[in-house]
Design a protein around this motif. Structure first.
Motif, PDB file in Angstrom:
ATOM      1  N   GLY A 123      18.440 118.981  54.043  1.00 29.51           N
ATOM      2  CA  GLY A 123      18.060 118.169  53.359  1.00 29.51           C
ATOM      3  C   GLY A 123      17.620 116.379  54.798  1.00 29.51           C
ATOM      4  O   GLY A 123      18.238 116.661  55.601  1.00 29.51           O
ATOM      5  N   ASP A 124      17.649 115.564  53.899  1.00 29.88           N
ATOM      6  CA  ASP A 124      17.282 114.027  54.242  1.00 29.88           C
ATOM      7  C   ASP A 124      18.057 113.317  52.749  1.00 29.88           C
ATOM      8  O   ASP A 124      18.510 113.604  52.268  1.00 29.88           O
ATOM      9  CB  ASP A 124      16.288 113.370  54.852  1.00 29.88           C
ATOM     10  N   ARG A 125      18.271 112.150  54.324  1.00 27.60           N
ATOM     11  CA  ARG A 125      19.388 111.413  52.836  1.00 27.60           C
ATOM     12  C   ARG A 125      18.585 110.868  51.497  1.00 27.60           C
ATOM     13  O   ARG A 125      19.400 110.380  50.407  1.00 27.60           O
ATOM     14  CB  ARG A 125      19.324 109.536  53.249  1.00 27.60           C
TER      15      ARG A 125
ATOM     16  N   ILE B 106      26.296 121.664  49.676  1.00 23.67           N
ATOM     17  CA  ILE B 106      26.186 121.431  51.077  1.00 23.67           C
ATOM     18  C   ILE B 106      25.255 121.948  51.621  1.00 23.67           C
ATOM     19  O   ILE B 106      25.080 120.989  52.800  1.00 23.67           O
ATOM     20  CB  ILE B 106      27.776 122.161  51.623  1.00 23.67           C
ATOM     21  N   GLY B 107      24.852 123.207  51.342  1.00 19.03           N
ATOM     22  CA  GLY B 107      23.566 123.797  51.621  1.00 19.03           C
ATOM     23  C   GLY B 107      22.481 122.557  51.970  1.00 19.03           C
ATOM     24  O   GLY B 107      21.218 122.525  52.692  1.00 19.03           O
ATOM     25  N   LEU B 108      22.220 122.017  50.550  1.00 17.18           N
ATOM     26  CA  LEU B 108      21.186 120.775  50.669  1.00 17.18           C
ATOM     27  C   LEU B 108      21.476 119.820  51.954  1.00 17.18           C
ATOM     28  O   LEU B 108      20.719 119.838  52.522  1.00 17.18           O
ATOM     29  CB  LEU B 108      21.112 120.336  49.094  1.00 17.18           C
TER      30      LEU B 108
ATOM     31  N   ALA C 191      15.481 123.696  44.216  1.00 21.07           N
ATOM     32  CA  ALA C 191      15.448 123.588  42.705  1.00 21.07           C
ATOM     33  C   ALA C 191      17.302 124.097  42.248  1.00 21.07           C
ATOM     34  O   ALA C 191      17.416 123.580  40.958  1.00 21.07           O
ATOM     35  CB  ALA C 191      14.701 124.293  42.917  1.00 21.07           C
ATOM     36  N   TRP C 192      17.449 124.338  42.885  1.00 21.21           N
ATOM     37  CA  TRP C 192      19.407 124.308  42.892  1.00 21.21           C
ATOM     38  C   TRP C 192      20.153 123.436  42.221  1.00 21.21           C
ATOM     39  O   TRP C 192      20.400 123.648  40.742  1.00 21.21           O
ATOM     40  CB  TRP C 192      19.652 125.414  43.718  1.00 21.21           C
TER      41      TRP C 192
ATOM     42  N   PRO D 134      13.581 126.667  53.324  1.00 21.74           N
ATOM     43  CA  PRO D 134      14.865 127.147  52.611  1.00 21.74           C
ATOM     44  C   PRO D 134      14.715 125.876  51.587  1.00 21.74           C
ATOM     45  O   PRO D 134      15.964 125.712  50.722  1.00 21.74           O
ATOM     46  CB  PRO D 134      16.446 127.341  53.394  1.00 21.74           C
ATOM     47  N   LEU D 135      14.372 124.337  52.222  1.00 27.79           N
ATOM     48  CA  LEU D 135      14.557 123.495  51.244  1.00 27.79           C
ATOM     49  C   LEU D 135      14.297 123.480  49.443  1.00 27.79           C
ATOM     50  O   LEU D 135      15.324 122.612  48.502  1.00 27.79           O
ATOM     51  CB  LEU D 135      14.064 122.073  52.494  1.00 27.79           C
TER      52      LEU D 135
END
Length: 468
Positions: free
Chosen positions: A348-350, A342-344, A326-327, A320-321
């Protein structure tokens, strides 16, 4: 009388007084309200209770006189403080009572609620078949006196099967309310037996009840026996306003769905407003082998739905990352789903903070607020870049910014916050400054908050007093 049993009364006069004057039961109280029946029972019980041990001998109180006009004196009033009427004498009077004493429905209703158990027992013996006073019989099924309780249960066992599905649906809220009492499980047990009996006409009549507890009770039975079609369960999960019914129906729909009928079930579930129902539908996409349909839910407003969507796509080796990145990299306002920032941050990471900072200036306030929340989730703080967001026109963005700034509130100049406390500022700016001043602590901040206790805005006064 506790507030739980406060029923509705007509004409502004207590229902017991109206019944004593001969008013029909249907006009004296709201017969569709279970609380009204319980309230009537308690009210008549208090008004008909004898003073067996008066401190000073005195005549019967006025509250007893109106009842004596309707019912004969079934007990002897005490002649002295030390005397007590004999139960045998009262029972003899009841046994000799002519049937004409209860020739009216209002008088019979009062007798069913009388403080004397002998009166209640005698009244139960005089209830005709199909009587509208069956709700009082339900209450008597939990009576503390075993003779009254046994007679009432015998009567209810004979009467309940003869009731139509609509009549039983109207009686069900009271049956479930009495079930909460110490001896009240009998009546609810009869209701459950009736609902579990094929062809389930009584059960289906209660699935749309206006009473929340009745709908929950009926849907649990329907779900346990898979009485409804999975598509019907799915539609109920999508439209019922109660979250317990929604979850129950969603689980039942997915438990009974066939592989060739997923479309009829998943459609209502995925479109439901309740995030728990949507999450159940998204999770079912894994079993249906349709992971592509889960991708749009990666950016759902609800965190539980997003988590379920990530679970589904990962089961089919879809990461999903890259989808989130991309979004968030798209610059067009309409191309970015609301939950993408918020999903990213959630997976995700920093390094992904570089994609979120530009989104704090997005034209959509929902995107801006979630971008700020995403930066906080990634543990990325830049006080200098966050402080200007305190002046955002959206209260949601300001709230998220305050939450992010509280750990470093002492870095914000006090004067900067004081400037945003003036009455011409929007309320959410003022409230944000109050929260940050309280987080800073200090004598000056305390004086500022104390001065706001006299502010013209009630919300500002309340927040200043609470934080101070």
């Amino acid at each position: 009388m506790t507030s739980e049993y406060t029923g509705r009364e007509t004409a502004g006069e207590p229902a017991a007084h109206q019944l004593a004057q001969g008013t029909p039961v249907g006009s004296a109280l709201d017969t569709d309200d279970p609380t009204a029946w319980i309230s009537l029972d308690i009210e008549v019980r208090e008004l008909s209770r004898p003073r067996l041990y008066p401190v000073h001998p005195r005549p019967a109180p006025p509250r007893r006189r109106w009842l004596s006009r309707v019912l004969p004196p079934l007990r002897a009033e005490p002649e002295a403080a030390s005397s007590r009427p004999s139960p045998d004498a009262g029972l003899a009077v009841v046994r000799a009572l002519p049937p004409a004493t209860y020739d009216t429905e209002p008088a019979l209703a009062l007798a069913l609620c009388d403080a004397d158990g002998h009166v209640r027992e005698a009244a139960l013996a005089r209830i005709p078949t199909g009587s509208a006073l069956l709700p009082l019989v339900v209450i008597r099924c939990a009576d503390w006196a075993s003779p009254v309780r046994d007679r009432a249960r015998e009567l209810l066992r004979a009467e309940l099967p003869a009731r139509t599905p609509e009549e039983l649906a109207a009686l069900a809220p009271l049956l479930l309310r009495i079930d909460r009492r110490e001896r009240g499980t009998f009546a609810a047990g009869l209701l459950e037996t009736a609902l579990r009996t094929p062809p389930y006409d009584h059960l289906k009549a209660q699935l749309g009840s206006a009473d929340r507890d009745t709908r929950r009770f009926a849907h649990r039975i329907a779900a346990a026996g898979q009485v409804l079609d999975p598509a019907e369960f799915a539609r109920s999960a999508a439209r019922d306003p109660d979250v317990v019914v929604q979850s129950c129906c969603a689980e039942a729909a997915l438990a009974g769905v066939r592989p060739d009928a997923y479309d009829e079930v998943l459609g209502p579930l995925l479109a439901a407003r309740n995030p728990q129902v949507r999450a159940a539908g998204v999770t079912a996409l894994r079993k249906a082998e349709r992971p592509v349909e889960a991708e749009p839910f990666l950016a759902d407003r609800s965190p539980v739905v997003r988590a379920c969507a990530r679970y589904v796509v990962r089961q089919y080796d879809i990461d999903p990352l890259p989808v989130y990145r991309a979004w968030c990299a798209e610059q067009g306002p309409a191309a970015l789903p609301i939950g993408a920032p918020i999903g990213l941050a959630e997976c995700g990471d920093r390094q992904d903070a570089g994609l979120l900072w530009p989104l704090t200036e997005h034209p959509d306030p929902a995107i801006r607020s979630r971008a700020v929340a995403g930066l906080r989730t990634l543990d990325v703080f830049d006080t200098g870049r966050l402080i200007p967001l305190l002046d955002d026109p959206s209260p949601a963005v300001t709230r998220e910014t305050v939450t992010s700034l509280i750990p470093s509130a002492r870095r914000i100049p006090v004067d900067h916050l004081v400037d945003r406390l003036t009455p011409d500022r929007p309320r959410h700016h003022r409230l944000a400054s109050i929260r940050l001043l309280a987080a800073q602590g200090g004598t000056r901040q305390l004086r500022i908050l104390r001065a706001l206790l006299e502010d013209e805005d009630a919300k500002v006064r309340e927040r200043a007093g609470r934080t101070r």
